[in-house]
Design an enzyme around this catalytic site. Structure first.
Site, short mmCIF file in Angstrom:
data_model
loop_
_atom_site.label_atom_id
_atom_site.label_comp_id
_atom_site.label_asym_id
_atom_site.label_seq_id
_atom_site.Cartn_x
_atom_site.Cartn_y
_atom_site.Cartn_z
N VAL A 283 -4.84 -5.97 -5.31
CA VAL A 283 -5.02 -5.12 -4.03
C VAL A 283 -3.97 -3.79 -3.98
O VAL A 283 -3.15 -3.77 -4.54
CB VAL A 283 -3.89 -6.25 -3.08
CG1 VAL A 283 -3.42 -5.65 -1.66
CG2 VAL A 283 -4.52 -7.54 -2.99
N ALA B 279 0.68 -1.52 -5.21
CA ALA B 279 -0.22 -2.18 -5.66
C ALA B 279 0.30 -3.52 -6.17
O ALA B 279 1.33 -3.60 -6.58
CB ALA B 279 -1.43 -1.68 -6.50
N LYS B 280 -0.53 -4.59 -6.25
CA LYS B 280 -0.30 -5.79 -7.12
C LYS B 280 -1.51 -6.58 -7.53
O LYS B 280 -2.61 -6.38 -6.77
CB LYS B 280 0.70 -6.80 -6.30
CG LYS B 280 1.44 -7.42 -7.12
CD LYS B 280 2.81 -7.02 -7.48
CE LYS B 280 3.66 -7.88 -8.23
NZ LYS B 280 4.84 -7.09 -8.63
N GLY B 281 -1.33 -7.32 -8.66
CA GLY B 281 -2.56 -8.06 -9.13
C GLY B 281 -2.17 -9.39 -9.57
O GLY B 281 -0.89 -9.69 -9.84
N ASP C 23 4.17 -8.11 -15.11
CA ASP C 23 4.82 -8.85 -13.97
C ASP C 23 5.00 -10.19 -14.49
O ASP C 23 4.93 -10.26 -15.87
CB ASP C 23 3.80 -8.84 -12.79
CG ASP C 23 4.78 -9.24 -11.60
OD1 ASP C 23 5.82 -8.67 -11.18
OD2 ASP C 23 4.67 -10.59 -11.11
#
Ligand code: NAD
Length: 416
Positions: A60, A105-107, A146
């Site tokens: 995202v 952003a992040k996934g 992460d």
């Protein structure tokens, strides 16, 4: 209580308060409440026993207004799109509060890394990267490690991306091994950032650093580093709290020796240089600085009243619930909010990206000096913002971040 512990609700509420102070119009609020891009991929992967499994992954991009997306990729069995969305938005605010030219952003990939072999993890990582590849790139979106992902994961992503574009592009991810374009100082950066903002807070409050009593919760990457660096800088680390117990020494713990003791015995407890103490009691010790650096929701309405620190430096993400915030404010405790306090990591990730793009690598002194400049400058801006809007530091940090992002959107205008 469940309501109190919902971190997404808390961050939405803070967004609304900050937006109200800035008088942000409804259109801008709508833009900032919505992710810019959301990708869901279903990735077939062959397992070691020959079976085919399909994993689901997300990436995202919350906002690209100030630059490429920046944010980690997590591997966990319970990852949801909602969680990834909220974490991507949080990255927008974290990057903006320290004025990095990045969006958020992040996934995530739904999988249980503890049940997968290294080969299976590599195949998942590479296929996930290939599926989201059109959205990645040093100018588009730059992932980082992460939960349950690490340097090796980043090396695989970098390699997969590079194979597709036909040349080595180290700047596509950060948190890489040093030999593949990683940055010096990255592993210590978050803990170091915590120390820097704590030093600023002490100065602001007219307190001495030498002998300032510190309690640290979480003796891992962030808390362990913060404790070591603070002890080296003359603070007195009187207690360390871990998941299985806490240790206390009113004259100051030898942090390096405690580190060795844990490596040898597997626990910080029964340390010859201190006494075992109840973790809840340790959180309430009288001290100048408390650094929660373990996990979210540790300071709640149930225990906030007992905290006797002058400064709380939030190394962890979301350690304080909104109800606890109110109590801490009544007690006049100076809180350095997570989005500022633990932004040292993403700041050095930014330095990694800059170095990779320049093909010129800085020494550790330069990294630490520049990290200090960024943290000090933005600490002062948050404090100024708190004064200007008559709000606490957390809301001030949100106002500063939101203002920077909203300003970028307004300047760019809406392309139609
Ligand atoms: P880590 O796994 O290296 O360390 C966490 C430590 O906390 C572990 O030693 C664990 O045993 C301990 N712990 C867990 N629950 C505890 C509890 N209830 N009481 C006391 N100790 C407990 O993780 P980390 O990288 O140091 O991250 C810690 C926090 O900081 C997380 O909230 C993370 O999201 C946040 N953070 C980390 C970074 C980074 O660069 N590593 C950057 C920003 C934010």
């Amino acid at each position: 209580m469940e309501q109190e512990l919902n971190p997404w609700r808390a961050s939405e509420a803070r967004f609304d308060i900050a937006a109200d102070h800035l008088g942000l119009d409804e259109g801008l609020r709508k833009i900032l409440r919505t992710s810019s891009k959301e990708i869901t991929v279903h990735i077939p992967v062959q397992l070691d026993d020959g079976r085919l499994e399909v994993f689901t992954g997300y990436r995202v991009l919350h906002s690209g207004a100030r630059g490429p997306g920046k944010g980690g990729i997590r591997f966990a069995p319970d990852v949801t799109l909602d969680e990834v969305r909220a974490l991507a938005a949080a990255m927008t605010w974290k990057c903006a509060v320290v004025n990095l030219p990045f969006g958020g952003a992040k996934g995530g990939v739904i999988c249980n890394p503890h049940l997968l072999s290294l080969g299976e993890l590599e195949r998942i990582t590479r296929r996930y990267t290939a599926e989201i590849l059109p959205f990645l790139g040093p100018e588009r979106d730059v992932p980082a490690p992460d939960m349950n992902t690490n340097e090796q994961t980043m090396a695989w992503i970098m390699d997969t991306y590079s194979m597709h574009v036909g040349c080595t592009v180290t700047a596509v991810v950060t948190g890489k091994p040093l030999d593949l374009g990683g940055s010096r100082g990255r592993s210590e950066a978050t803990g170091r950032g915590c120390m820097i903002v704590t030093q600023e807070a002490l100065q602001l409050l007219g307190l001495k650093q030498e002998g300032a009593r510190v309690v640290v919760q979480g003796f891992g990457n962030v808390g362990g580093t913060a404790a070591k660096l603070m002890a080296q800088a003359g603070f007195k680390v009187i207690s360390i709290i871990e998941i299985d117990g806490a240790v206390y020494n009113p004259n100051g713990l030898d942090v390096e020796a405690l580190w060795k003791h844990r490596a040898e015995t597997g626990s910080i407890t029964n340390f010859p240089g201190g006494e075992n103490i109840d973790p809840g009691e340790a959180m309430c010790l009288e001290c100048e600085v408390f650094v929660p650096a373990a996990r979210e929701n540790v300071i709640t309405s149930m225990n906030a009243a007992g905290i006797r620190a002058r400064i709380i430096c939030e190394g962890a993400n979301g350690p304080t619930t909104p109800a606890a915030d109110e109590i801490l404010q009544d007690k006049d405790i100076f809180v350095i909010p997570d989005i500022l306090a633990n932004a040292g990591g993403v700041t050095v990730s930014y330095f990694e990206w800059v170095q990779d793009r320049q093909g010129f690598f800085w020494n550790e002194d330069m990294i630490n000096q520049r990290l200090k400049e960024v943290m000090v400058e933005n600490f002062r801006r948050v404090v100024d913002c708190a004064k200007k809007y008559k709000v606490d530091n957390r809301i001030a940090a949100n106002i500063l971040a939101l203002d920077r992002v909203a300003f970028a959107i307004k300047l760019r205008g809406i392309y139609a």
